[in-house]
Design a protein around this motif. Structure first.
Motif, PDB file in Angstrom:
ATOM      1  N   ILE A   1      -4.088   2.990  13.939  1.00 49.57           N
ATOM      2  CA  ILE A   1      -3.855   2.394  12.323  1.00 49.57           C
ATOM      3  C   ILE A   1      -5.635   2.615  12.065  1.00 49.57           C
ATOM      4  O   ILE A   1      -5.497   2.754  10.752  1.00 49.57           O
ATOM      5  N   ASN A   2      -6.509   0.955  11.893  1.00 47.29           N
ATOM      6  CA  ASN A   2      -7.224   0.902  11.393  1.00 47.29           C
ATOM      7  C   ASN A   2      -8.229   1.935  11.916  1.00 47.29           C
ATOM      8  O   ASN A   2      -8.732   1.680  10.724  1.00 47.29           O
ATOM      9  N   ASN A   3      -8.124   2.458  12.418  1.00 49.42           N
ATOM     10  CA  ASN A   3      -9.512   2.832  12.999  1.00 49.42           C
ATOM     11  C   ASN A   3      -9.328   4.609  12.027  1.00 49.42           C
ATOM     12  O   ASN A   3     -10.078   5.443  11.707  1.00 49.42           O
ATOM     13  N   ALA A   4      -7.567   5.033  12.016  1.00 54.58           N
ATOM     14  CA  ALA A   4      -7.344   6.392  11.950  1.00 54.58           C
ATOM     15  C   ALA A   4      -7.426   6.237  10.366  1.00 54.58           C
ATOM     16  O   ALA A   4      -7.905   6.318   9.155  1.00 54.58           O
ATOM     17  N   PHE A   5      -7.530   4.877  10.019  1.00 49.92           N
ATOM     18  CA  PHE A   5      -7.519   4.254   7.994  1.00 49.92           C
ATOM     19  C   PHE A   5      -8.997   4.845   7.015  1.00 49.92           C
ATOM     20  O   PHE A   5      -9.139   4.932   7.003  1.00 49.92           O
ATOM     21  N   SER A   6      -9.532   3.972   8.271  1.00 51.30           N
ATOM     22  CA  SER A   6     -10.846   3.821   8.503  1.00 51.30           C
ATOM     23  C   SER A   6     -11.889   5.483   7.927  1.00 51.30           C
ATOM     24  O   SER A   6     -12.176   5.710   6.809  1.00 51.30           O
ATOM     25  N   GLU A   7     -11.192   5.790   9.223  1.00 52.82           N
ATOM     26  CA  GLU A   7     -11.965   7.499   9.358  1.00 52.82           C
ATOM     27  C   GLU A   7     -11.348   8.178   8.277  1.00 52.82           C
ATOM     28  O   GLU A   7     -11.925   8.758   7.759  1.00 52.82           O
ATOM     29  N   SER A   8     -10.332   7.712   7.779  1.00 51.67           N
ATOM     30  CA  SER A   8      -9.366   8.755   6.436  1.00 51.67           C
ATOM     31  C   SER A   8     -10.287   8.460   5.537  1.00 51.67           C
ATOM     32  O   SER A   8     -10.897   9.236   4.021  1.00 51.67           O
ATOM     33  N   LYS A   9     -10.264   7.417   5.054  1.00 50.10           N
ATOM     34  CA  LYS A   9     -10.925   7.107   3.580  1.00 50.10           C
ATOM     35  C   LYS A   9     -12.791   7.413   3.765  1.00 50.10           C
ATOM     36  O   LYS A   9     -12.956   7.302   2.698  1.00 50.10           O
TER      37      LYS A   9
ATOM     38  N   TYR B   1       0.160  -0.910   0.290  1.00 53.12           N
ATOM     39  CA  TYR B   1      -0.068  -0.350  -0.008  1.00 53.12           C
ATOM     40  C   TYR B   1       0.625   0.926  -0.502  1.00 53.12           C
ATOM     41  O   TYR B   1       0.492   1.958  -0.755  1.00 53.12           O
ATOM     42  N   LEU B   2       2.323   0.856   0.690  1.00 49.54           N
ATOM     43  CA  LEU B   2       3.137   2.586   0.730  1.00 49.54           C
ATOM     44  C   LEU B   2       3.837   2.608  -0.553  1.00 49.54           C
ATOM     45  O   LEU B   2       3.803   3.682  -0.988  1.00 49.54           O
ATOM     46  N   SER B   3       3.609   1.749  -1.026  1.00 53.11           N
ATOM     47  CA  SER B   3       4.012   1.601  -2.685  1.00 53.11           C
ATOM     48  C   SER B   3       3.784   1.979  -3.584  1.00 53.11           C
ATOM     49  O   SER B   3       4.340   2.560  -4.764  1.00 53.11           O
TER      50      SER B   3
ATOM     51  N   SER C   1      10.634  -3.156  12.020  1.00 54.72           N
ATOM     52  CA  SER C   1      11.538  -3.775  12.882  1.00 54.72           C
ATOM     53  C   SER C   1      11.118  -4.924  14.101  1.00 54.72           C
ATOM     54  O   SER C   1      12.238  -5.272  14.016  1.00 54.72           O
ATOM     55  N   LEU C   2      10.399  -4.355  14.177  1.00 53.65           N
ATOM     56  CA  LEU C   2       9.731  -5.293  15.167  1.00 53.65           C
ATOM     57  C   LEU C   2      10.273  -7.158  14.757  1.00 53.65           C
ATOM     58  O   LEU C   2      10.386  -7.982  15.135  1.00 53.65           O
ATOM     59  N   SER C   3       9.565  -7.459  13.706  1.00 51.59           N
ATOM     60  CA  SER C   3       9.449  -8.802  12.573  1.00 51.59           C
ATOM     61  C   SER C   3      10.970  -8.550  12.758  1.00 51.59           C
ATOM     62  O   SER C   3      10.989 -10.343  12.556  1.00 51.59           O
ATOM     63  N   LYS C   4      12.001  -8.499  13.031  1.00 50.13           N
ATOM     64  CA  LYS C   4      13.215  -8.838  12.286  1.00 50.13           C
ATOM     65  C   LYS C   4      14.581  -8.472  13.823  1.00 50.13           C
ATOM     66  O   LYS C   4      15.544  -9.479  13.931  1.00 50.13           O
ATOM     67  N   MET C   5      13.992  -8.600  14.360  1.00 46.83           N
ATOM     68  CA  MET C   5      14.472  -8.280  16.353  1.00 46.83           C
ATOM     69  C   MET C   5      14.941  -9.043  16.585  1.00 46.83           C
ATOM     70  O   MET C   5      14.102  -9.875  17.077  1.00 46.83           O
ATOM     71  N   ASP C   6      16.447  -9.333  16.779  1.00 43.81           N
ATOM     72  CA  ASP C   6      15.538 -10.835  18.909  1.00 43.81           C
ATOM     73  C   ASP C   6      15.509 -10.669  19.647  1.00 43.81           C
ATOM     74  O   ASP C   6      14.620  -9.203  19.839  1.00 43.81           O
ATOM     75  N   ARG C   7      14.806 -11.257  20.314  1.00 41.58           N
ATOM     76  CA  ARG C   7      14.529 -11.214  21.726  1.00 41.58           C
ATOM     77  C   ARG C   7      14.657  -9.577  22.675  1.00 41.58           C
ATOM     78  O   ARG C   7      13.630  -9.485  23.223  1.00 41.58           O
ATOM     79  N   THR C   8      16.339  -9.800  22.540  1.00 41.42           N
ATOM     80  CA  THR C   8      16.661  -8.706  22.791  1.00 41.42           C
ATOM     81  C   THR C   8      16.283  -7.403  23.150  1.00 41.42           C
ATOM     82  O   THR C   8      15.347  -6.559  24.021  1.00 41.42           O
ATOM     83  N   GLY C   9      16.659  -6.897  21.903  1.00 43.69           N
ATOM     84  CA  GLY C   9      15.543  -5.892  21.353  1.00 43.69           C
ATOM     85  C   GLY C   9      14.042  -5.930  21.410  1.00 43.69           C
ATOM     86  O   GLY C   9      13.818  -4.510  21.616  1.00 43.69           O
TER      87      GLY C   9
ATOM     88  N   PHE D   1       0.874   6.444   9.182  1.00 46.28           N
ATOM     89  CA  PHE D   1       0.631   4.867   9.236  1.00 46.28           C
ATOM     90  C   PHE D   1       2.341   4.452   8.574  1.00 46.28           C
ATOM     91  O   PHE D   1       2.613   3.327   8.888  1.00 46.28           O
ATOM     92  N   HIS D   2       3.207   5.092   7.776  1.00 44.46           N
ATOM     93  CA  HIS D   2       4.734   5.196   6.865  1.00 44.46           C
ATOM     94  C   HIS D   2       5.067   4.278   8.473  1.00 44.46           C
ATOM     95  O   HIS D   2       5.767   3.666   8.899  1.00 44.46           O
ATOM     96  N   ILE D   3       4.840   5.220   9.553  1.00 44.69           N
ATOM     97  CA  ILE D   3       5.598   5.565  10.727  1.00 44.69           C
ATOM     98  C   ILE D   3       5.168   4.191  11.743  1.00 44.69           C
ATOM     99  O   ILE D   3       6.539   3.299  11.563  1.00 44.69           O
TER     100      ILE D   3
END
Length: 124
Positions: A72-80, A32-34, A103-111, A94-96
């Protein structure tokens, strides 16, 4: 899982499950962002991806991320639904949020745990 439990009590396998779900659904959000074409994109795919992230975060016991996906979902719905709303402002947040999820999907447990603990403290 009880929301009162500390994040450090979350089992590694649940963190891995959440990260796998993030990686799957981030692809839809990044697409969607792209495309940045708010008129021709499959809105249901975005809703579904955010709902899946929210649901998995709730199951794993990460309320802060479930709340972020829901917001994010609520804001998206509202903006649409409200063409007078500032779509560019939504798009920026949304981008942030997508970058945070990625980032979270790639972090190790400690991070991962450090991020959750710091963000949880910032909200309180």
């Amino acid at each position: 899982m009880n929301e009162e439990k500390k994040y450090t009590e979350i089992d590694d396998s649940l963190i891995e499950l959440f990260q796998t779900e993030l990686q799957t659904h981030i692809l839809v959000l990044k697409n969607y962002l792209s495309e940045n074409d708010s008129e021709n994109f499959d809105i249901e795919s975005i809703y579904h991806a955010l709902q899946m992230i929210k649901g998995t975060a709730k199951i794993v016991g990460i309320k802060i991320l479930a709340d972020l996906a829901n917001a994010i979902n609520n804001a998206f719905s509202e903006s649409k639904n409200n063409k007078q709303n500032n779509f560019q402002e939504f798009y920026k947040y949304f981008h942030i949020s997508v970058n945070i999820f990625e980032s979270l999907s790639k972090m190790d447990r400690t991070g991962f745990m450090t991020f959750l603990t710091k963000e949880d403290e910032n909200i309180k």
